[in-house]
Design an enzyme around this catalytic site. Sequence first.
Site, PDB file in Angstrom:
ATOM      1  N   SER A  84       7.378  -9.264  -6.141  1.00 29.43           N
ATOM      2  CA  SER A  84       8.328  -8.805  -7.164  1.00 29.43           C
ATOM      3  C   SER A  84       8.939  -9.989  -7.892  1.00 29.43           C
ATOM      4  CB  SER A  84       9.449  -8.000  -6.526  1.00 29.43           C
ATOM      5  OG  SER A  84       8.937  -6.929  -5.775  1.00 29.43           O
TER       6      SER A  84
HETATM    7  N1  SAH Z   1       8.304  -7.182  -0.850  1.00 27.48           N
HETATM    8  C1  SAH Z   1       7.065  -7.790  -1.315  1.00 27.48           C
HETATM    9  C2  SAH Z   1       6.543  -7.142  -2.596  1.00 27.48           C
HETATM   10  C3  SAH Z   1       5.715  -6.055  -2.217  1.00 27.48           C
HETATM   11  S1  SAH Z   1       4.709  -5.197  -3.366  1.00 27.48           S
HETATM   12  C4  SAH Z   1       7.207  -9.266  -1.518  1.00 27.48           C
HETATM   13  O1  SAH Z   1       8.311  -9.786  -1.351  1.00 27.48           O
HETATM   14  O2  SAH Z   1       6.197  -9.917  -1.802  1.00 27.48           O
HETATM   15  C5  SAH Z   1       4.718  -3.658  -2.491  1.00 27.48           C
HETATM   16  C6  SAH Z   1       3.987  -3.671  -1.160  1.00 27.48           C
HETATM   17  O3  SAH Z   1       4.179  -2.385  -0.584  1.00 27.48           O
HETATM   18  C7  SAH Z   1       2.486  -3.875  -1.294  1.00 27.48           C
HETATM   19  O4  SAH Z   1       2.090  -4.961  -0.511  1.00 27.48           O
HETATM   20  C8  SAH Z   1       1.902  -2.553  -0.782  1.00 27.48           C
HETATM   21  O5  SAH Z   1       0.682  -2.713  -0.083  1.00 27.48           O
HETATM   22  C9  SAH Z   1       3.013  -2.058   0.140  1.00 27.48           C
HETATM   23  N2  SAH Z   1       3.020  -0.620   0.408  1.00 27.48           N
HETATM   24  C10 SAH Z   1       2.763   0.395  -0.457  1.00 27.48           C
HETATM   25  N3  SAH Z   1       2.862   1.588   0.175  1.00 27.48           N
HETATM   26  C11 SAH Z   1       3.207   1.307   1.485  1.00 27.48           C
HETATM   27  C12 SAH Z   1       3.432   2.109   2.644  1.00 27.48           C
HETATM   28  N4  SAH Z   1       3.332   3.436   2.626  1.00 27.48           N
HETATM   29  N5  SAH Z   1       3.771   1.487   3.784  1.00 27.48           N
HETATM   30  C13 SAH Z   1       3.870   0.132   3.862  1.00 27.48           C
HETATM   31  N6  SAH Z   1       3.643  -0.676   2.793  1.00 27.48           N
HETATM   32  C14 SAH Z   1       3.313  -0.099   1.620  1.00 27.48           C
END
Ligand code: SAH
Length: 218
Positions: A64
């Site tokens: 993000s």
């Molecule tokens: N917080 C992260 C940004 C993440 S982007 C950072 O600091 O880099 C969102 C993430 O959520 C992705 O890696 C995606 O694979 C994950 N995601 C999406 N749906 C999910 C679920 N049901 N359970 C766990 N992770 C999930």
Amino acid sequence: MKDTYRHKGLRKRMIDALRQRGISDEAVLAAMMAVPRHFFLDKAFEEHAYEDKPFPIGNKQTISQPFTVAYMTALLQVKPNDRVLEIGTGSGYQAAILAALGAHVYTLERQEALYLRAKALLAELGVRNVRCYWRDGFGGLPEHAPYNGIIVTAGAPVVPEPLRQQLAVAGRLVIPVGEEVQYMHRFTRLSETEYREEVFDAFRFVPFLEGINKKDSK
Ligand code: SAH
């Protein structure tokens, strides 16, 4: 991995830019000054790590942008020793910020490849108070509930009930809700049965998807 004076200088500028965009929570700004964001990005983006932009982290996911991380972290109101659950580990950056604020962090990721990479990176950086799980975040992490804070970093079509249930009384759930565009929501648990719901600005996140995804199926 090195954190040079140049990196620190760029990071200071990032903090100034966040302040200008309205982030005023000093603890959040200090945590974002303390954590080198360039460690969480592919080498190819190192030069750009302190711009206020999201970047690809593989498996069609993104880290993000700093403004979003600051905004959500400020809404979460983390205090030292809070137990915080993050859904969507991605690069591990948001988890490292929560750890820098003194939280005990549990973080869930559905993509095995990202889970493995973030877990290895956080260990290499010596971040101790984060535990990583390869798990579908829709169910939360009941075995370590309740949490003082839960943060969802993917765009959720609906608010999963298990997440609300896993909040401690006075705990906060920060979650972007919506399909194409998501509005940031904060649910505060007031009692066993009551929640306060607040709605904030619009954002665009990668989708919150059900189920886990194996390493080889991208
Ligand atoms: N917080 C992260 C940004 C993440 S982007 C950072 O600091 O880099 C969102 C993430 O959520 C992705 O890696 C995606 O694979 C994950 N995601 C999406 N749906 C999910 C679920 N049901 N359970 C766990 N992770 C999930």
